[in-house]
Design a protein around this motif. Sequence first.
Motif, PDB file in Angstrom:
ATOM      1  N   THR A  83      -7.400 -24.134  21.679  1.00 48.48           N
ATOM      2  CA  THR A  83      -7.080 -22.872  22.329  1.00 48.48           C
ATOM      3  C   THR A  83      -8.369 -22.265  22.852  1.00 48.48           C
ATOM      4  O   THR A  83      -9.474 -22.685  22.477  1.00 48.48           O
ATOM      5  CB  THR A  83      -6.430 -21.892  21.334  1.00 48.48           C
ATOM      6  OG1 THR A  83      -7.403 -21.541  20.338  1.00 48.48           O
ATOM      7  CG2 THR A  83      -5.181 -22.492  20.684  1.00 48.48           C
ATOM      8  N   MET A  84      -8.228 -21.280  23.690  1.00 48.87           N
ATOM      9  CA  MET A  84      -9.405 -20.578  24.206  1.00 48.87           C
ATOM     10  C   MET A  84     -10.205 -19.963  23.052  1.00 48.87           C
ATOM     11  O   MET A  84     -11.431 -19.958  23.080  1.00 48.87           O
ATOM     12  CB  MET A  84      -8.955 -19.513  25.197  1.00 48.87           C
ATOM     13  CG  MET A  84     -10.066 -18.910  25.987  1.00 48.87           C
ATOM     14  SD  MET A  84      -9.343 -17.917  27.316  1.00 48.87           S
ATOM     15  CE  MET A  84     -10.809 -17.329  28.074  1.00 48.87           C
ATOM     16  N   GLN A  85      -9.490 -19.470  22.044  1.00 51.03           N
ATOM     17  CA  GLN A  85     -10.144 -18.861  20.891  1.00 51.03           C
ATOM     18  C   GLN A  85     -10.941 -19.899  20.107  1.00 51.03           C
ATOM     19  O   GLN A  85     -12.082 -19.637  19.702  1.00 51.03           O
ATOM     20  CB  GLN A  85      -9.109 -18.193  19.962  1.00 51.03           C
ATOM     21  CG  GLN A  85      -8.440 -16.982  20.539  1.00 51.03           C
ATOM     22  CD  GLN A  85      -7.283 -17.314  21.480  1.00 51.03           C
ATOM     23  OE1 GLN A  85      -6.842 -18.458  21.588  1.00 51.03           O
ATOM     24  NE2 GLN A  85      -6.798 -16.309  22.191  1.00 51.03           N
ATOM     25  N   GLN A  86     -10.381 -21.061  19.892  1.00 52.63           N
ATOM     26  CA  GLN A  86     -11.082 -22.120  19.166  1.00 52.63           C
ATOM     27  C   GLN A  86     -12.304 -22.614  19.937  1.00 52.63           C
ATOM     28  O   GLN A  86     -13.366 -22.857  19.347  1.00 52.63           O
ATOM     29  CB  GLN A  86     -10.130 -23.287  18.884  1.00 52.63           C
ATOM     30  CG  GLN A  86      -9.034 -22.958  17.895  1.00 52.63           C
ATOM     31  CD  GLN A  86      -7.954 -24.024  17.859  1.00 52.63           C
ATOM     32  OE1 GLN A  86      -7.612 -24.632  18.892  1.00 52.63           O
ATOM     33  NE2 GLN A  86      -7.400 -24.266  16.672  1.00 52.63           N
ATOM     34  N   ALA A  87     -12.156 -22.739  21.246  1.00 49.92           N
ATOM     35  CA  ALA A  87     -13.285 -23.170  22.075  1.00 49.92           C
ATOM     36  C   ALA A  87     -14.404 -22.135  22.016  1.00 49.92           C
ATOM     37  O   ALA A  87     -15.583 -22.489  21.872  1.00 49.92           O
ATOM     38  CB  ALA A  87     -12.828 -23.395  23.516  1.00 49.92           C
ATOM     39  N   ALA A  88     -14.054 -20.862  22.103  1.00 44.93           N
ATOM     40  CA  ALA A  88     -15.068 -19.801  22.039  1.00 44.93           C
ATOM     41  C   ALA A  88     -15.785 -19.823  20.695  1.00 44.93           C
ATOM     42  O   ALA A  88     -17.012 -19.678  20.638  1.00 44.93           O
ATOM     43  CB  ALA A  88     -14.424 -18.435  22.285  1.00 44.93           C
ATOM     44  N   LEU A  89     -15.052 -20.030  19.617  1.00 47.63           N
ATOM     45  CA  LEU A  89     -15.677 -20.088  18.291  1.00 47.63           C
ATOM     46  C   LEU A  89     -16.622 -21.283  18.185  1.00 47.63           C
ATOM     47  O   LEU A  89     -17.740 -21.165  17.671  1.00 47.63           O
ATOM     48  CB  LEU A  89     -14.611 -20.142  17.196  1.00 47.63           C
ATOM     49  CG  LEU A  89     -15.135 -20.196  15.767  1.00 47.63           C
ATOM     50  CD1 LEU A  89     -15.988 -18.971  15.449  1.00 47.63           C
ATOM     51  CD2 LEU A  89     -13.969 -20.311  14.789  1.00 47.63           C
ATOM     52  N   ALA A  90     -16.192 -22.427  18.685  1.00 47.37           N
ATOM     53  CA  ALA A  90     -17.055 -23.611  18.653  1.00 47.37           C
ATOM     54  C   ALA A  90     -18.327 -23.379  19.474  1.00 47.37           C
ATOM     55  O   ALA A  90     -19.440 -23.685  19.007  1.00 47.37           O
ATOM     56  CB  ALA A  90     -16.290 -24.825  19.182  1.00 47.37           C
ATOM     57  N   PHE A  91     -18.181 -22.830  20.678  1.00 43.83           N
ATOM     58  CA  PHE A  91     -19.362 -22.521  21.486  1.00 43.83           C
ATOM     59  C   PHE A  91     -20.269 -21.534  20.757  1.00 43.83           C
ATOM     60  O   PHE A  91     -21.492 -21.667  20.769  1.00 43.83           O
ATOM     61  CB  PHE A  91     -18.964 -21.940  22.844  1.00 43.83           C
ATOM     62  CG  PHE A  91     -18.539 -22.950  23.870  1.00 43.83           C
ATOM     63  CD1 PHE A  91     -19.272 -24.110  24.105  1.00 43.83           C
ATOM     64  CD2 PHE A  91     -17.401 -22.737  24.644  1.00 43.83           C
ATOM     65  CE1 PHE A  91     -18.892 -25.034  25.067  1.00 43.83           C
ATOM     66  CE2 PHE A  91     -17.013 -23.648  25.613  1.00 43.83           C
ATOM     67  CZ  PHE A  91     -17.745 -24.804  25.823  1.00 43.83           C
ATOM     68  N   LEU A  92     -19.674 -20.533  20.134  1.00 51.28           N
ATOM     69  CA  LEU A  92     -20.440 -19.517  19.417  1.00 51.28           C
ATOM     70  C   LEU A  92     -21.305 -20.149  18.330  1.00 51.28           C
ATOM     71  O   LEU A  92     -22.497 -19.841  18.208  1.00 51.28           O
ATOM     72  CB  LEU A  92     -19.489 -18.482  18.825  1.00 51.28           C
ATOM     73  CG  LEU A  92     -20.089 -17.240  18.217  1.00 51.28           C
ATOM     74  CD1 LEU A  92     -20.876 -16.449  19.248  1.00 51.28           C
ATOM     75  CD2 LEU A  92     -18.990 -16.368  17.624  1.00 51.28           C
ATOM     76  N   VAL A  93     -20.719 -21.040  17.567  1.00 52.56           N
ATOM     77  CA  VAL A  93     -21.467 -21.723  16.509  1.00 52.56           C
ATOM     78  C   VAL A  93     -22.605 -22.554  17.114  1.00 52.56           C
ATOM     79  O   VAL A  93     -23.738 -22.543  16.619  1.00 52.56           O
ATOM     80  CB  VAL A  93     -20.524 -22.605  15.666  1.00 52.56           C
ATOM     81  CG1 VAL A  93     -21.303 -23.529  14.746  1.00 52.56           C
ATOM     82  CG2 VAL A  93     -19.553 -21.735  14.872  1.00 52.56           C
ATOM     83  N   LEU A  94     -22.317 -23.247  18.195  1.00 52.24           N
ATOM     84  CA  LEU A  94     -23.311 -24.137  18.801  1.00 52.24           C
ATOM     85  C   LEU A  94     -24.469 -23.389  19.459  1.00 52.24           C
ATOM     86  O   LEU A  94     -25.606 -23.872  19.447  1.00 52.24           O
ATOM     87  CB  LEU A  94     -22.628 -25.049  19.832  1.00 52.24           C
ATOM     88  CG  LEU A  94     -21.633 -26.066  19.257  1.00 52.24           C
ATOM     89  CD1 LEU A  94     -20.846 -26.728  20.378  1.00 52.24           C
ATOM     90  CD2 LEU A  94     -22.360 -27.099  18.406  1.00 52.24           C
TER      91      LEU A  94
END
Length: 167
Positions: free
Chosen positions: A5-16
């Motif tokens: 989801t857009m939310q999961q992608a944003a969280l993954a980018f945030l961590v990276l």
Amino acid sequence: MLHLTMQQAALAFLVLITPICAWVVYTDLKYMKIRNKAVYALLAVFAVAGPFLLPLDVYAWRWLNALAIFALGYILNQIAHFGAGDAKFAAAAAPYFATGSDHILLTVMLLTAFLLAAFTAHRIARAIPALRALAPDWVSWTRKDFPMGLALVGTLWAYLLIIALAN
């Protein structure tokens, strides 16, 4: 391919990107420079992780954000003394942002808030001798210009966090 989801992608980018963002804030405060290596690292995270985290059409179109912001940053650098490192960082951060009208409005509001807050906080902090003594070699304490990386990083980080936490 992953179907996030857009939310999961944003969280993954945030961590990276968080370590890169911390590095940018530190170098901008200490040296008043955003290193090209940090800009390349931010672009590399999007280039490598993006195809796995976003639909390929969304991923591909987001690169236009980088080109548009790079062009705008170049113009601002030439006519308004906007820092070259700031312009490059903004361009490297641009693909992380969606382009719908709601996202553009959110981004503008965040950038405005972070510009005001970061400028005010930095000016107050540098006026307090005890805080300046904690990092006496920071160039940003004595320069008249402002370490814009603070506001740019804050905007990127907050945007991804808001999207990650959205319902």
